[in-house]
Design an enzyme around this catalytic site. Sequence first.
Site, PDB file in Angstrom:
ATOM      1  N   TYR A   1      56.328  19.024   0.276  1.00  0.00           N
ATOM      2  CA  TYR A   1      57.167  20.270   0.184  1.00  0.00           C
ATOM      3  C   TYR A   1      57.873  20.646  -1.229  1.00  0.00           C
ATOM      4  O   TYR A   1      58.118  21.509  -1.740  1.00  0.00           O
ATOM      5  CB  TYR A   1      58.279  20.043   1.124  1.00  0.00           C
ATOM      6  CG  TYR A   1      59.298  21.309   1.484  1.00  0.00           C
ATOM      7  CD1 TYR A   1      59.075  22.369   2.252  1.00  0.00           C
ATOM      8  CD2 TYR A   1      60.581  21.274   0.937  1.00  0.00           C
ATOM      9  CE1 TYR A   1      59.706  23.447   2.278  1.00  0.00           C
ATOM     10  CE2 TYR A   1      61.501  22.237   1.154  1.00  0.00           C
ATOM     11  CZ  TYR A   1      60.868  23.229   1.983  1.00  0.00           C
ATOM     12  OH  TYR A   1      61.953  24.309   2.185  1.00  0.00           O
TER      13      TYR A   1
ATOM     14  N   LYS B  50      57.524  23.731  -3.402  1.00  0.00           N
ATOM     15  CA  LYS B  50      58.685  24.659  -4.021  1.00  0.00           C
ATOM     16  C   LYS B  50      58.746  24.437  -5.437  1.00  0.00           C
ATOM     17  O   LYS B  50      59.379  25.522  -6.072  1.00  0.00           O
ATOM     18  CB  LYS B  50      59.678  23.951  -3.286  1.00  0.00           C
ATOM     19  CG  LYS B  50      59.777  24.318  -1.639  1.00  0.00           C
ATOM     20  CD  LYS B  50      59.339  25.859  -1.309  1.00  0.00           C
ATOM     21  CE  LYS B  50      59.968  26.034   0.079  1.00  0.00           C
ATOM     22  NZ  LYS B  50      59.428  27.567   0.189  1.00  0.00           N
TER      23      LYS B  50
HETATM   24  P1  NAI Z   1      61.853  29.098   9.771  1.00  0.00           P
HETATM   25  O1  NAI Z   1      61.149  27.611  10.278  1.00  0.00           O
HETATM   26  O2  NAI Z   1      63.055  29.013  10.645  1.00  0.00           O
HETATM   27  O3  NAI Z   1      60.954  30.090   9.702  1.00  0.00           O
HETATM   28  C1  NAI Z   1      59.904  30.189   8.930  1.00  0.00           C
HETATM   29  C2  NAI Z   1      59.054  31.237   9.673  1.00  0.00           C
HETATM   30  O4  NAI Z   1      57.629  31.019   8.866  1.00  0.00           O
HETATM   31  C3  NAI Z   1      58.599  31.108  11.044  1.00  0.00           C
HETATM   32  O5  NAI Z   1      58.910  32.293  11.753  1.00  0.00           O
HETATM   33  C4  NAI Z   1      57.169  30.774  11.029  1.00  0.00           C
HETATM   34  O6  NAI Z   1      56.496  31.097  12.252  1.00  0.00           O
HETATM   35  C5  NAI Z   1      56.674  31.284   9.804  1.00  0.00           C
HETATM   36  N1  NAI Z   1      55.442  30.694   9.407  1.00  0.00           N
HETATM   37  C6  NAI Z   1      55.125  29.381   9.273  1.00  0.00           C
HETATM   38  N2  NAI Z   1      53.872  29.382   8.760  1.00  0.00           N
HETATM   39  C7  NAI Z   1      53.147  30.418   8.753  1.00  0.00           C
HETATM   40  C8  NAI Z   1      52.060  31.165   8.250  1.00  0.00           C
HETATM   41  N3  NAI Z   1      50.913  30.498   7.967  1.00  0.00           N
HETATM   42  N4  NAI Z   1      51.936  32.511   7.912  1.00  0.00           N
HETATM   43  C9  NAI Z   1      52.806  33.394   8.526  1.00  0.00           C
HETATM   44  N5  NAI Z   1      54.119  32.823   8.675  1.00  0.00           N
HETATM   45  C10 NAI Z   1      54.352  31.572   8.977  1.00  0.00           C
HETATM   46  O7  NAI Z   1      62.285  28.472   8.180  1.00  0.00           O
HETATM   47  P2  NAI Z   1      63.641  28.915   7.353  1.00  0.00           P
HETATM   48  O8  NAI Z   1      64.669  27.884   7.337  1.00  0.00           O
HETATM   49  O9  NAI Z   1      63.962  30.463   7.817  1.00  0.00           O
HETATM   50  O10 NAI Z   1      62.929  29.030   5.811  1.00  0.00           O
HETATM   51  C11 NAI Z   1      62.299  30.198   5.310  1.00  0.00           C
HETATM   52  C12 NAI Z   1      61.896  29.715   3.944  1.00  0.00           C
HETATM   53  O11 NAI Z   1      63.037  29.304   3.260  1.00  0.00           O
HETATM   54  C13 NAI Z   1      60.750  28.793   3.766  1.00  0.00           C
HETATM   55  O12 NAI Z   1      59.949  28.953   2.872  1.00  0.00           O
HETATM   56  C14 NAI Z   1      61.838  27.675   3.497  1.00  0.00           C
HETATM   57  O13 NAI Z   1      60.870  26.388   2.953  1.00  0.00           O
HETATM   58  C15 NAI Z   1      62.734  27.838   2.559  1.00  0.00           C
HETATM   59  N6  NAI Z   1      64.046  27.380   2.493  1.00  0.00           N
HETATM   60  C16 NAI Z   1      64.753  27.026   3.641  1.00  0.00           C
HETATM   61  C17 NAI Z   1      65.691  26.099   3.616  1.00  0.00           C
HETATM   62  C18 NAI Z   1      66.650  25.720   4.567  1.00  0.00           C
HETATM   63  O14 NAI Z   1      67.517  24.934   4.516  1.00  0.00           O
HETATM   64  N7  NAI Z   1      66.569  26.244   6.035  1.00  0.00           N
HETATM   65  C19 NAI Z   1      66.048  25.492   2.262  1.00  0.00           C
HETATM   66  C20 NAI Z   1      65.386  26.007   1.311  1.00  0.00           C
HETATM   67  C21 NAI Z   1      64.420  26.806   1.394  1.00  0.00           C
END
Ligand code: NAI
Length: 249
Positions: free
Chosen positions: A150, A154
């Site tokens: 990851y 990132k």
């Molecule tokens: P989440 O897990 O709640 O939502 C991620 C969404 O991406 C889900 O709806 C999932 O179905 C979708 N997804 C996964 N693989 C996919 C694919 N191959 N094609 C299309 N959609 C796909 O995650 P969250 O927390 O909302 O994170 C969103 C972004 O922010 C991610 O890139 C994550 O790495 C990044 N992020 C999140 C942090 C956190 O603390 N929650 C911190 C830093 C970055």
Amino acid sequence: MTRTAIVTGAARGIGAATALRLAADGYAVAVLDLDEAQCADTVTAITEAGGRAIAVGANVADAEAVESAVARVAAELGAPTILVNNAGILRDNLLFKMTDDDWDAVMNVHLRGAFLMSRAVQTHQVKAGWGRIVNLSSTSALGNRGQANYAAAKAGMQGLTKTLAIELGRYGVTANAIAPGFIATDMTRATAERMGISFEDFLAGAAKEIPVGRPGYPEDVAAAASFFCSEGASFTSGQVLYVAGGPRA
Ligand code: NAI
């Protein structure tokens, strides 16, 4: 003229909040996630608030699916000129336990996904002479135990962002990255579960380490995305904005 945005991984969490925010900002929004049915809640929330949105099912790591999803958005909502590469997954493990599949899965969704989506959308941006790309990085880009895959992905998002900014700037397209710290979503909820602590305790523990004294929420990230997509941000490109409640991860 109404501009069209695509937000990947927008069924929930940061993506959903960003889709809602961009719709409130006046853009038509394609809510893209792995399957179309998952996107219904976000689409409903947008339309109930008076916005315009469609649900699009696609795996961002699949080149054919990406091409047809972007073509569908162009046909049904208008040429997409705003792209938020938000879709993401975690496959955390210490290096000695990390499998090939853990590595590949994370690289495929974050990096390959952002590459494929950006390549498909830039055609429309270049034609329009205007565009915005926002990529989700993370404070983990600076290194994080248990996240070799990851963290590498990132950090890669930051290099991708800067290169898109350099290549596409002459076409009126900016590219920026948001690197969130701890944000309360299903992703961090799953991490708490894996560690065997309640989400509430996990949030409280995280808040203690964060200068502003609270965890981040999806809307905090959506606000930064809103700025990067705005007209006012047309001279802001190739930047990484840490949205972490303080200067450090
Ligand atoms: P989440 O897990 O709640 O939502 C991620 C969404 O991406 C889900 O709806 C999932 O179905 C979708 N997804 C996964 N693989 C996919 C694919 N191959 N094609 C299309 N959609 C796909 O995650 P969250 O927390 O909302 O994170 C969103 C972004 O922010 C991610 O890139 C994550 O790495 C990044 N992020 C999140 C942090 C956190 O603390 N929650 C911190 C830093 C970055």
